[in-house]
Design an enzyme around this catalytic site. Sequence first.
Site, short mmCIF file in Angstrom:
data_model
loop_
_atom_site.label_atom_id
_atom_site.label_comp_id
_atom_site.label_asym_id
_atom_site.label_seq_id
_atom_site.Cartn_x
_atom_site.Cartn_y
_atom_site.Cartn_z
N GLY A 25 -13.08 -1.96 -8.93
CA GLY A 25 -12.76 -1.48 -10.29
C GLY A 25 -12.14 -2.52 -11.20
O GLY A 25 -11.56 -2.17 -12.22
N TYR A 26 -12.24 -3.82 -10.82
CA TYR A 26 -11.46 -4.82 -11.56
C TYR A 26 -12.25 -5.60 -12.60
O TYR A 26 -11.79 -6.65 -13.06
CB TYR A 26 -10.79 -5.79 -10.59
CG TYR A 26 -9.58 -5.18 -9.93
CD1 TYR A 26 -8.32 -5.27 -10.52
CD2 TYR A 26 -9.69 -4.48 -8.75
CE1 TYR A 26 -7.21 -4.68 -9.93
CE2 TYR A 26 -8.59 -3.89 -8.15
CZ TYR A 26 -7.36 -4.00 -8.74
OH TYR A 26 -6.26 -3.42 -8.16
N GLU A 45 0.83 -1.21 0.00
CA GLU A 45 0.00 0.00 0.00
C GLU A 45 0.87 1.26 0.00
O GLU A 45 0.51 2.27 -0.60
CB GLU A 45 -0.97 0.00 1.19
CG GLU A 45 -1.97 -1.16 1.20
CD GLU A 45 -2.77 -1.30 -0.10
OE1 GLU A 45 -2.95 -0.29 -0.83
OE2 GLU A 45 -3.20 -2.43 -0.40
N HIS A 69 -14.03 -7.74 -6.09
CA HIS A 69 -13.12 -7.04 -7.01
C HIS A 69 -13.78 -6.74 -8.34
O HIS A 69 -13.59 -5.67 -8.90
CB HIS A 69 -11.87 -7.91 -7.29
CG HIS A 69 -10.84 -7.83 -6.24
ND1 HIS A 69 -10.92 -8.54 -5.07
CD2 HIS A 69 -9.68 -7.12 -6.15
CE1 HIS A 69 -9.86 -8.27 -4.32
NE2 HIS A 69 -9.10 -7.42 -4.95
N ILE A 70 -14.53 -7.72 -8.87
CA ILE A 70 -15.06 -7.49 -10.22
C ILE A 70 -16.52 -7.07 -10.24
O ILE A 70 -17.01 -6.58 -11.24
CB ILE A 70 -14.83 -8.72 -11.15
CG1 ILE A 70 -15.70 -9.91 -10.75
CG2 ILE A 70 -13.37 -9.12 -11.18
CD1 ILE A 70 -15.70 -11.03 -11.79
N PHE A 71 -17.24 -7.25 -9.11
CA PHE A 71 -18.65 -6.86 -9.11
C PHE A 71 -18.92 -5.62 -8.26
O PHE A 71 -19.98 -5.03 -8.34
CB PHE A 71 -19.54 -8.03 -8.66
CG PHE A 71 -19.45 -9.21 -9.58
CD1 PHE A 71 -19.77 -9.07 -10.93
CD2 PHE A 71 -19.02 -10.45 -9.13
CE1 PHE A 71 -19.68 -10.15 -11.81
CE2 PHE A 71 -18.92 -11.53 -10.00
CZ PHE A 71 -19.25 -11.38 -11.34
N ALA A 72 -17.93 -5.23 -7.44
CA ALA A 72 -18.15 -4.03 -6.63
C ALA A 72 -16.87 -3.20 -6.53
O ALA A 72 -16.80 -2.27 -5.76
CB ALA A 72 -18.63 -4.42 -5.24
N HIS A 116 1.76 2.25 -3.52
CA HIS A 116 0.71 3.06 -4.16
C HIS A 116 0.81 4.50 -3.67
O HIS A 116 0.74 5.45 -4.45
CB HIS A 116 -0.68 2.54 -3.77
CG HIS A 116 -1.11 1.32 -4.51
ND1 HIS A 116 -1.08 1.22 -5.89
CD2 HIS A 116 -1.60 0.13 -4.06
CE1 HIS A 116 -1.54 0.02 -6.24
NE2 HIS A 116 -1.86 -0.66 -5.15
N GLU A 167 -0.54 -1.13 -10.41
CA GLU A 167 0.00 -1.96 -9.33
C GLU A 167 1.53 -2.06 -9.38
O GLU A 167 2.13 -2.72 -8.54
CB GLU A 167 -0.60 -3.37 -9.37
CG GLU A 167 -2.10 -3.46 -9.09
CD GLU A 167 -2.50 -3.11 -7.65
OE1 GLU A 167 -1.69 -3.34 -6.73
OE2 GLU A 167 -3.61 -2.58 -7.46
#
Length: 701
Positions: free
Chosen positions: A620-621, A484, A615-618, A487, A513
Amino acid sequence: MASDDSLSSNPLLQNFEFPPFDVVDAHHVRPGIRALLHQLEAESEQLEKTVEPSWPKLVEPLEKIVDRLSVVWGIINHLKAVKDTPELRAAIEEVQPEKVKFQLRLGQSKPIYTAFKSIRESSDWNTLSEARQRLVEAQIKEAVLSGIALEDDKREEFNKIEQELEKLSHKFSENVLDATKTFEKLITDKKEIEGLPPSALGLFAQAAVSKGNENATADTGPWLITLDAPSYLPVMQHAKNRALREEVYRAYLSRASSGDLDNTAIIDQILKLRLEKAKLLGYSNYAEVSMATKMATVEKADELLEKLRSASWAPAVQDIEDLKSFAKKQGAAEADSLTHWDVTFWSERLRESKYDINEEELRPYFSLPKVMDGLFSLAKTLFGIDVVPADGVAPVWNSDVRFYCVKDSSGNPTAYFYFDPYSRPSEKRGGAWMDEVFSRSRVMAQKGSSVRLPVAQMVCNQTPPVGDKPSLMTFREVETVFHEFGHALQHMLTKEDEGLVAGIRNIEWDAVELPSQFMENWCYHRDTLMSIAKHYQTGETLPEDVYKKLLAARTFRAGSLSLRQLKFATVDLELHTKYVPGGTESIYDVDQRVSVKTQVIPPLPEDRFLCSFSHIFAGGYAAGYYSYKWAEVLSADAFSAFEDAGLDDIKAVKETGQRFRNTILALGGGKAPLQVFVAFRGREPSPEPLLRHNGLLAASA
C-alpha cells in the site's frame, strides 16, 4: 454454482465467533467466495432500493456488507500469506477479479453516494459526532477516488485499470517470491562459509535437510543458502568469503529482473496505469491521488525528506570513511574500494569493535517467551491492560501460532490477537506485519453483547526454536515484535464503536505507523530492556555495560540508515510525480538519478532493486513510502512526551501512558490525526526529537 449441500458446509460461509483457519482449504475458495459475492450483491441491490440518508438505512447495512467481505476475504488472503499452496494461489487468482468487480460496483454506487452527500448537506450535519462526520466525509472522498463522478465510458476505463492494477501487483509479488525461492547455493566446504555464526549454520543445514540432504548438520554441512532474509542477512554480515558475499548480493539485487519472472515490464505498466487513473480523476499525477487520503501533501513530504536528507548526508559520508579506515587497519585488501557487498560486513565488524556487540552473542538474552512477557508487562504499565494466553479458544493455521486475550483493568476482555512468530520459507511470505481479523463494531455485535471486540493478527519471521532451544532473537527482531504490537494496540484498544472508523480504519496512511514506531523506542528504555534481556539458560540479566553499548550503537551509522530510507521514499515520489512512462528516462535511470543525492556509494549500473520493491508495487505504499519518515517524526515526538515527563518517574509514565491510550490508541479513524496528536502532545509535531534520537542534530544545526 456449487451444490447447496457443499455450500452449507463451506467454512467460509458459516457464522463463526473466530475464523475457521484450521479447516479452510483451497477447494473452499471458489464456491465460497462466489456464493458470498452473490449474497452480498443481492444485499447491496436491496440497500440501493431502500437507502435513506440516515444511519439505520445507510451506514449500518453498508457496514454489514463491507465487513462480511473483508472478514472472509481476509481469511483466504491471510492463509495465502502464511500457508501458501499452488492450489490456494490459483483459486484466489480466479475469484479475485470477481471480488474487485463487486467492490468497484459498491464503491461506485450512485444511490449510496447520493445518500452520503445528503447527510453531509443536511441541516442535522452539525449534530453528528466528529467520528460520524469523518466517516461520511471519508465515504464521499473514497467514492470520488473510486471514479464515481466519471461518465459511463470513462468509468468503464477506470474499472478496467483497477482490475489490471490488482492483477499486476499480485503478479509482481508472486514473481518476487518465486525469484527469491529459485536461488539456492549448496555449500559443502566449510572454508567457504567461514565467519558465519552457529545460528546461521543451523538454519542452512535445516534448509539443506528440507531439500533432501537428510544428513546435513550445522557442523559438517552441507549448508544451503537462500535469499530469504534469515539466510541473506547473516551472509552479508558475517561471511568472510568476499566472493560469496558478492554472489549473494548480486542475486538478491537482481531478483525478479530477468527471464519469466522479470518485473520490469510489470512496473512500467503499473506506473502507466496509475498515471492514467490519476488523469481520469482530474489529478496531474498519481502522488496527488495518494496524498488525497494522507496528512501530508506532495510539497510537505518533499520538504521533510530534503530536511532529513541534508541532516543525514555528511554523517553518511563520514560513516563510509570510518569503514574504510577501519578495514585498512584490519589489513583488508578491499579497504580502498569498499563496495555494496562489503559495507554490511565491515559495518558489523566495526560495530563489534566499537561497541563490542556481537548480535549473535546477544541472542541468548532475547528468548521469545521472555521478550513477550516483557512486552506485555510494559503494556500493563503504560496502558493498564493485561494480556493473557487464550490458546485453544480460537482455531489456528499452524501449531506454532499463539492466541491471546487482552483484558482491561477490571478484567473484562477488550480484544484478542493471534501471534505467528516463526519463519516457514516454503509457505510463508517474508517480513513482519499486523492485520485485522475483526474490527471493533457496534453494528456487528453478536446477540447479547453491545459491541463486537476487535481481533488482530501479528506475524513475524524469526528463527524457529531448534531442538529444545527456544527461539532466540536478534535485537532487531525484538524491535520488530514491539513495532507490530504497537499496530495491534491501536487496532485493539480503540474506543470507537463505528466499525468503519474504528481502530486502524480510516487513519491517514502516513499517521498509521505512529504507535508502532513509538513502541520501538521502549526497546532502548533501561528498565524495559533489562526486564526482557535474561539469558535463556542461566537467567542472568544482560550486563550493564552491554546495555550502554546497545544505547550508543543506536546512533551507529544513523546517517547511512536514514539515507537508505530517504532514497526509497524519494525514488517512490519521483516515479509517481515526474517520471513519464515510455519516455526517454527508464525507471532505472530515475533510480540512478535519485541515488546521486541519497547514496554515498553509487549503485551498480545493473542494480535492479526496483524489481523487488514490493512496498510500492505490491503493497500500500505507492507514493507513500515517505510516510515511514513522516510517522517517525510523529512517534519520536510522542515518545519525547514521556522523556519530558521523566522516564524514571513511574507515576508520570503511567499518566502519560493513559493519555496516549485515550488519544492516539482510542480515537481510531474518528478524528483527524493532527488533532489527535495535538490532543496528546499539546502542540503540533516537530522533527527535532527524531534528529536528536538519531544523533543527527548537530549536522542539521
